[in-house]
Design a protein around this motif. Structure first.
Motif, PDB file in Angstrom:
ATOM      1  N   ILE A  69       0.863  -1.183   0.000  1.00 19.06           N
ATOM      2  CA  ILE A  69       0.000   0.000   0.000  1.00 19.06           C
ATOM      3  C   ILE A  69       0.901   1.235   0.000  1.00 19.06           C
ATOM      4  N   THR A  70       0.680   2.124  -0.942  1.00 18.37           N
ATOM      5  CA  THR A  70       1.391   3.397  -0.958  1.00 18.37           C
ATOM      6  C   THR A  70       0.615   4.373  -0.089  1.00 18.37           C
ATOM      7  N   ASN A  71       1.292   4.972   0.879  1.00 15.58           N
ATOM      8  CA  ASN A  71       0.585   5.850   1.808  1.00 15.58           C
ATOM      9  C   ASN A  71       1.421   7.068   2.186  1.00 15.58           C
ATOM     10  N   PRO A  72       0.984   8.283   1.792  1.00 11.91           N
ATOM     11  CA  PRO A  72      -0.172   8.566   0.946  1.00 11.91           C
ATOM     12  C   PRO A  72      -0.031   7.894  -0.415  1.00 11.91           C
ATOM     13  N   ASN A  73      -1.162   7.600  -1.009  1.00  5.18           N
ATOM     14  CA  ASN A  73      -1.127   6.940  -2.301  1.00  5.18           C
ATOM     15  C   ASN A  73      -0.658   7.902  -3.396  1.00  5.18           C
ATOM     16  N   ALA A  74      -0.063   7.329  -4.424  1.00  6.72           N
ATOM     17  CA  ALA A  74       0.325   8.102  -5.609  1.00  6.72           C
ATOM     18  C   ALA A  74      -0.284   7.414  -6.809  1.00  6.72           C
ATOM     19  N   PRO A  75      -0.808   8.144  -7.762  1.00  6.76           N
ATOM     20  CA  PRO A  75      -0.783   9.596  -7.868  1.00  6.76           C
ATOM     21  C   PRO A  75      -1.972  10.293  -7.220  1.00  6.76           C
ATOM     22  N   THR A  76      -2.721   9.634  -6.370  1.00  6.70           N
ATOM     23  CA  THR A  76      -3.959  10.259  -5.889  1.00  6.70           C
ATOM     24  C   THR A  76      -3.735  11.232  -4.733  1.00  6.70           C
ATOM     25  N   SER A  77      -2.646  11.049  -3.975  1.00  2.00           N
ATOM     26  CA  SER A  77      -2.255  11.940  -2.859  1.00  2.00           C
ATOM     27  C   SER A  77      -3.021  11.684  -1.566  1.00  2.00           C
ATOM     28  N   ILE A  78      -3.964  10.748  -1.592  1.00  2.00           N
ATOM     29  CA  ILE A  78      -4.823  10.505  -0.428  1.00  2.00           C
ATOM     30  C   ILE A  78      -4.132   9.589   0.582  1.00  2.00           C
ATOM     31  N   ALA A  79      -4.233   9.943   1.880  1.00  2.00           N
ATOM     32  CA  ALA A  79      -3.603   9.146   2.932  1.00  2.00           C
ATOM     33  C   ALA A  79      -4.601   8.192   3.564  1.00  2.00           C
ATOM     34  N   LEU A  80      -4.052   7.074   4.047  1.00  2.00           N
ATOM     35  CA  LEU A  80      -4.825   6.091   4.797  1.00  2.00           C
ATOM     36  C   LEU A  80      -4.423   6.221   6.262  1.00  2.00           C
ATOM     37  N   GLY A  81      -5.400   6.159   7.171  1.00  2.00           N
ATOM     38  CA  GLY A  81      -5.092   6.305   8.593  1.00  2.00           C
ATOM     39  C   GLY A  81      -4.444   5.060   9.174  1.00  2.00           C
ATOM     40  N   LEU A  82      -3.763   5.246  10.313  1.00  2.00           N
ATOM     41  CA  LEU A  82      -3.059   4.119  10.926  1.00  2.00           C
ATOM     42  C   LEU A  82      -4.004   3.025  11.410  1.00  2.00           C
ATOM     43  N   SER A  83      -5.209   3.392  11.816  1.00  2.00           N
ATOM     44  CA  SER A  83      -6.121   2.346  12.298  1.00  2.00           C
ATOM     45  C   SER A  83      -6.517   1.424  11.144  1.00  2.00           C
ATOM     46  N   ALA A  84      -6.675   1.982   9.956  1.00  2.00           N
ATOM     47  CA  ALA A  84      -6.964   1.141   8.785  1.00  2.00           C
ATOM     48  C   ALA A  84      -5.783   0.231   8.477  1.00  2.00           C
ATOM     49  N   ILE A  85      -4.576   0.782   8.601  1.00  2.00           N
ATOM     50  CA  ILE A  85      -3.372  -0.026   8.338  1.00  2.00           C
ATOM     51  C   ILE A  85      -3.263  -1.146   9.373  1.00  2.00           C
TER      52      ILE A  85
END
Lengths: 362, 362
Positions: free
Chosen positions: A159-175
């Protein structure tokens, strides 16, 4: 180039099928505003210059000697800055090499690895290179990762976090949810852009024996020209990466790269100030583009992903180029109405906004 | 490190079996006479210092930008020095990386590749890493390559010339015979040590579509600390290497490595003078060791391979180490009565000879 079938006989059969990665353009044109490869607009820490000067002392005599194959000084500097042990660190020739070693070390499995349909486009390339089976998991319509999708049998997850090329981050609880749902798979969090406002998973390394966090000095430390990336994980995973590295190239880090990166990690004050400047500039850029009618995804990176519903943005990118501004356009399903724009200095961003406002969209 | 079976489940199965390469020791001890990793005793060209200084100008601002992924300036400098076209050049992060890419690009075949039983010990490691089948071909009793042995079905051939650790060179006519006998196999000549008196096969590249020549800046250009290697071949072979490289790491060469290596290739006068000094020192060292009773194989490299029939040379190496002198000892069949000794300056070589004469063999 066009190679005849006859001459292709010299290639390994599997290499004839490779579809290599295509990096963002590095044009050799002067006075270009280069917002296409997510480089930092500011120079690296002044301590980097001092560290390199030290190597040049005594006629650069030290260059005749091999570097430390383990880059111990660099591992120590990273460990200190990241608040982990040296045994938690792996370093490589840019995070692209670190990722390549990750794919070989963990992902050559019976089951396919999982990654988002829209993410770093090198993942399928590494997979083909090492014979890794893959399954793309679609992001939702808001370009978000759906954690439930990562609870199926797999040979690994990246998982790219923040994702590229979208720039959106995933929170640590999801990870954490992904890590807990996959106790027998290695879960890699590729944090190339994490320093611009997302939460790093490094603090979870002690807790999860299946976690690998990958970072780079190319973006937040202004050292793209240097090629230094690293991974953080528990020692039993680092050992796999070392086995792979030492079966490929014993000395991947040259003396300049080691010394300059050490200096960067030792200058935390400079690093944090630069990141804050980029974040502030990003927020101004987003506001200005939204005023021009752009839709901008919520960015935690040093780039933004923006669309202009009324326009063909591929054409827009071409028009910007004519004005000496390069941004990145991916002509791919789902994202062909977006431009990926690197955050520059306030002045550079203003030039982009002004060019759009006064020339292209006027 | 000791990893439990339970934690080994995270590793790719094939990675659990890897037997990585073990590089020559890089001890972090002061005042050591390091004659164990074939480094050059002289600093690199003074132009290297100037080239790196140029990168540091303007607060090293250029480091924030990715390097040229194709390292075109470096390819141009090598092409000019080697009298070939830019399209004949491939560059990588040390010749170890170039060799790794060569194994993937050409040697993943149905038939085994052929290499000498005594040669660079990274070849079996790359082979295992990429799943390359291998067949070792014994050198004769004088540690020479027998060309007839390379006229059997194979998936490729790699010959180190001069060979390591034996130091013996193979003539170009023998290499041509191998090339002609194997029109459907890639024949790689690994010339890491060629500049110290052997004949390079580069001039044959135009004539043989199956030839790859590999060289490095680590030895003859005093740039081991920099990690720059290169291959020379016809464009249809270079294209395979580029496909592999761009499926692994787009930007393997950092800005310092590119600039410093360019400067080295542009200073041919310095390069030739340094090589001549090392050759002259080698001849003196050989004469002095023979006087002490050593048998020394005929060397065309910057190291020698020497045995002392009356002694256990493994013990000799340990005794030298106690005196602050490190040489390389391989505890392997056929060569466990030899020491590989790097040629240092005349003063360094004299220290070795004096230590042997006055202390160890006294």
């Amino acid at each position: 180039m066009n190679i005849t079938t006859e001459k292709m006989r010299f290639w390994s059969p599997e290499v004839r099928e490779l579809k290599p990665y295509v990096p963002g353009e590095q044009p050799k044109i002067q006075n270009l505003l280069k917002l296409n490869t997510n480089e930092n607009p500011y120079p690296p820490s002044p301590k980097v210059v001092e560290a390199v000067q030290a190597i040049l002392a005594d006629s650069a005599d030290v260059l005749r000697l091999y570097p430390d194959p383990d880059a111990t000084l660099l591992k120590q500097a990273i460990a200190k800055q990241q608040n982990v042990a040296v045994s938690n660190i792996f370093v490589g020739n840019g995070s692209d090499e670190v990722l390549a070693h990750i794919f070989k070390a963990f992902f050559v499995q019976q089951q396919p690895i999982l990654y988002a349909d829209i993410t770093y486009s090198f993942y399928p390339v590494y997979s083909q290179f090492f014979g890794v089976k893959t399954q793309e998991i679609p992001l939702n319509d808001h370009f978000e990762i759906i954690v439930e999708d990562y609870k199926q049998p797999n040979g690994g997850i990246i998982i790219t976090n923040p994702n590229a090329p979208t720039s959106i981050a995933l929170g640590l609880s999801a990870i954490e949810e992904v890590l807990q749902a996959n106790p027998n798979s290695v879960v890699v969090i590729d944090e190339a852009y994490v320093d611009f406002g997302a939460e790093s998973a490094v603090d979870l390394v002690g807790k999860y024996e299946n976690l690998v966090v990958c970072q780079t000095t190319s973006k937040s430390r202004s050292l793209a020209g240097l090629r230094v990336g690293f991974a953080i994980a528990q020692p039993h995973l680092i050992a796999a990466l070392e086995a792979v590295k030492n079966s490929f190239n014993s000395y991947p880090m040259d003396r300049f790269a080691i010394a300059a990166a050490v200096a960067s990690f030792e200058d935390q004050t400079y690093f944090e100030a630069q990141c804050q400047k980029v974040i502030a500039s990003r927020e101004t850029l987003v506001a200005n583009l939204e005023e021009l009618g752009f839709t901008v995804l919520p960015s935690k990176a040093n780039f933004i992903f923006a669309s202009l519903p009324s326009k063909n943005v591929g054409e827009l990118a071409a028009q910007l180029r004519e004005q000496g501004i390069i941004v990145r356009y991916f002509n791919k399903p789902r994202i062909n109405q977006f431009l990926r724009i690197t955050v520059g200095t306030d002045e550079q961003n203003q030039r982009l906004v002004d060019t759009l406002k006064n020339t292209i969209l006027a």
